[in-house]
Design an enzyme around this catalytic site. Structure first.
Site, PDB file in Angstrom:
ATOM      1  N   ARG A 194     -44.663  79.955 -29.323  1.00 49.70           N
ATOM      2  CA  ARG A 194     -43.185  80.700 -30.438  1.00 49.70           C
ATOM      3  C   ARG A 194     -44.449  81.065 -31.120  1.00 49.70           C
ATOM      4  O   ARG A 194     -43.829  82.214 -31.662  1.00 49.70           O
ATOM      5  CB  ARG A 194     -42.464  79.516 -30.619  1.00 49.70           C
ATOM      6  CG  ARG A 194     -41.059  79.211 -29.111  1.00 49.70           C
ATOM      7  CD  ARG A 194     -40.129  77.865 -29.369  1.00 49.70           C
ATOM      8  NE  ARG A 194     -39.235  78.237 -28.432  1.00 49.70           N
ATOM      9  CZ  ARG A 194     -38.802  76.732 -28.476  1.00 49.70           C
ATOM     10  NH1 ARG A 194     -38.802  75.841 -29.328  1.00 49.70           N
ATOM     11  NH2 ARG A 194     -37.699  76.978 -27.381  1.00 49.70           N
ATOM     12  N   LYS A 209     -27.095  73.458  -9.508  1.00 49.53           N
ATOM     13  CA  LYS A 209     -26.014  73.379  -9.493  1.00 49.53           C
ATOM     14  C   LYS A 209     -25.333  75.251  -9.357  1.00 49.53           C
ATOM     15  O   LYS A 209     -25.674  75.798 -10.428  1.00 49.53           O
ATOM     16  CB  LYS A 209     -24.907  72.631 -10.184  1.00 49.53           C
ATOM     17  CG  LYS A 209     -26.012  71.178  -9.615  1.00 49.53           C
ATOM     18  CD  LYS A 209     -25.400  70.302 -11.243  1.00 49.53           C
ATOM     19  CE  LYS A 209     -25.011  68.457 -10.122  1.00 49.53           C
ATOM     20  NZ  LYS A 209     -25.121  68.082 -11.481  1.00 49.53           N
ATOM     21  N   GLY A 234     -35.406  77.923 -17.740  1.00 49.29           N
ATOM     22  CA  GLY A 234     -36.874  76.733 -18.630  1.00 49.29           C
ATOM     23  C   GLY A 234     -37.596  76.865 -17.076  1.00 49.29           C
ATOM     24  O   GLY A 234     -38.747  76.817 -17.154  1.00 49.29           O
ATOM     25  N   GLY A 272     -31.935  79.051 -23.975  1.00 43.89           N
ATOM     26  CA  GLY A 272     -30.038  79.529 -23.942  1.00 43.89           C
ATOM     27  C   GLY A 272     -29.922  80.274 -23.869  1.00 43.89           C
ATOM     28  O   GLY A 272     -28.770  81.361 -23.295  1.00 43.89           O
TER      29      GLY A 272
END
Ligand code: ADP
Ligand code: MG
Length: 399
Positions: A38, A199, A357, A380
């Site tokens: 980062r 999922k 991720g 996100g």
């Protein structure tokens, strides 16, 4: 893509104070970062501003202090790691506004860098309080946002500041926005989307958004089982959200209307127990899965067919692994398809953008993370972008 200003649009910034939002929420162990990517990502922006003579004030959050000062969550903990990556000393400033910040700016020479404390120590940050944003803005001449990973949050430092100061995208933000625009904003057709992972329920909005935008929707991973079940296939003990079969059928219908081909695996890798190289491992047609077996990867024939689909495409956007890639040999389809995408990208025939991720981990495992056009580590924010949601931090820059 609506346009946004970049560092190229800055005039003479000698002696000007730049408020720069960065992501320094580094994974830490025993007092130092285990991964500084980062910091690497925002290094070009910070050094460019410093080299042009600005006084650079870094603004970041760290952990979730929820509006209170916690000494364990001070950004001073990452100061050493930031200095190492920048190869430059920086000044830690234990506030984000007020006399301490003003005095520190007075001490900083042109081209020096200061690190403000954790902006989430103040409740005004997450509340996006305009007074709080104005208080920070008072110290700066302009605002640079280089934290795409925080752009899905409308906080004072990610969104509010853009209303109080001239706002610019940093180099990392600029690269991310350009890559995402090339992948889904204004992509070259045909476009393929690979959506995998565990999922359907976590990626419903992603799937719904993609069917209207891509020509090929490749569904793998655990979520393919729900789609197969919706088509009447018996998936045995596989991870499957049976309560979502109606939803899966709706997505299949929407895709048909939109002219989007949905690709589901027709052969699969199954086992009776979830372990590395289990004795019960076998490959079979989707219609031959036994009651006591689980689907853990896409099979070799489907993988080859999917590679052929990618060969006909100009653009690929990928989120979610094709199988339970953390356990061998259920990484096979993910690795093979990732390598195909990487090779096509290197040949210049495919623009490939991936994020998520586990997806980033899977591409690294396949050894092709640097061979994609762009790999987003934003988590996100990347998913919300794939869902087609406007990101407040980006909207504020493009207003
Ligand atoms: P990302 O983090 O990239 O968005 P997800 O979190 O949605 O991806 O999904 C990743 C997880 O899905 C991995 O842990 C992987 O093991 C799991 N997975 C993929 N295929 C299967 C499968 N067939 N059965 C069970 N789990 C699976
Ligand atoms: Mg995940």
């Amino acid at each position: 893509m609506s346009s946004f200003k970049t560092l190229d649009d800055l005039g003479d910034i000698t002696g000007k104070v730049a408020l720069v939002r960065v992501d320094l929420n580094l994974p830490m162990k025993d007092g130092s970062a285990t991964d500084v990517s980062r910091v690497e990502a925002v290094k070009p922006t910070i050094l460019e501003l410093a080299e042009k003579g600005a006084k650079v004030l870094l603004l970041a959050h760290y952990g979730r202090p929820k509006g209170q000062r916690f000494s364990t969550m001070s950004t001073s903990f990452v100061q050493g790691d930031v200095e190492k990556v920048l190869d430059k000393e920086i000044m830690f400033i234990p506030e984000v506004m007020g006399p301490v910040v003003e005095q520190s700016i007075g001490i900083l020479a042109n081209g020096d860098i200061g690190l403000l404390d954790n902006v989430r120590f103040w409740p005004g940050e997450e509340a996006n309080d305009p007074e709080f944003a104005r208080g920070m803005a008072a110290h700066g001449d302009f605002y640079v946002n280089d934290a795409f990973s925080a752009a899905h949050r409308a906080h004072a430092s990610t969104e509010g500041l853009a209303h109080h100061l001239p706002a610019y995208a940093g180099r990392a933000m600029e690269a991310e926005l350009k890559a995402l625009d090339a992948a889904l904003g204004n992509p070259e057709a045909p476009v393929a989307a690979v959506v995998g992972g565990a999922k359907v329920s976590t990626k419903l909005d992603v799937l719904t958004n993609l069917v209207g935008k891509v020509q090929h929707l490749i569904i793998g991973g655990g979520m393919a089982n729900t789609f197969l079940a919706a088509k009447g296939v018996d998936v045995g003990k596989s991870l499957c959200e049976h309560e979502l079969t109606a939803t899966a059928n709706r997505i299949i219908d929407e895709a048909a209307h939109a002219g989007c081909t949905v690709h589901l695996p027709y052969d699969v890798v199954v086992a009776k127990e979830f372990a590395a190289n289990p004795a019960s491992l076998r490959t079979c047609n989707v219609h031959e899965v036994a009651d006591d077996e689980m689907i853990l990867d896409v099979g070799p024939l489907a993988t080859e067919a999917l590679a052929d689909v990618l060969k006909t495409c100009r653009t690929l956007v990928w989120n979610g692994p094709m199988g339970a890639f953390e356990t061998e040999p259920f990484d096979t389809a993910t690795v093979a398809l990732a390598r195909t995408a990487a090779a096509l990208t290197q040949d210049g025939s495919l623009i490939s953008v991936a994020g998520g991720g586990d997806t980033v981990a899977a591409l690294a495992h396949a050894g092709v993370k640097d061979e994609f056009t762009f790999v987003s580590t934003a988590g996100g924010a990347f998913l919300e972008w794939m869902e087609g949601k406007p990101l407040p931090g980006v909207a504020a820059l493009t207003a």
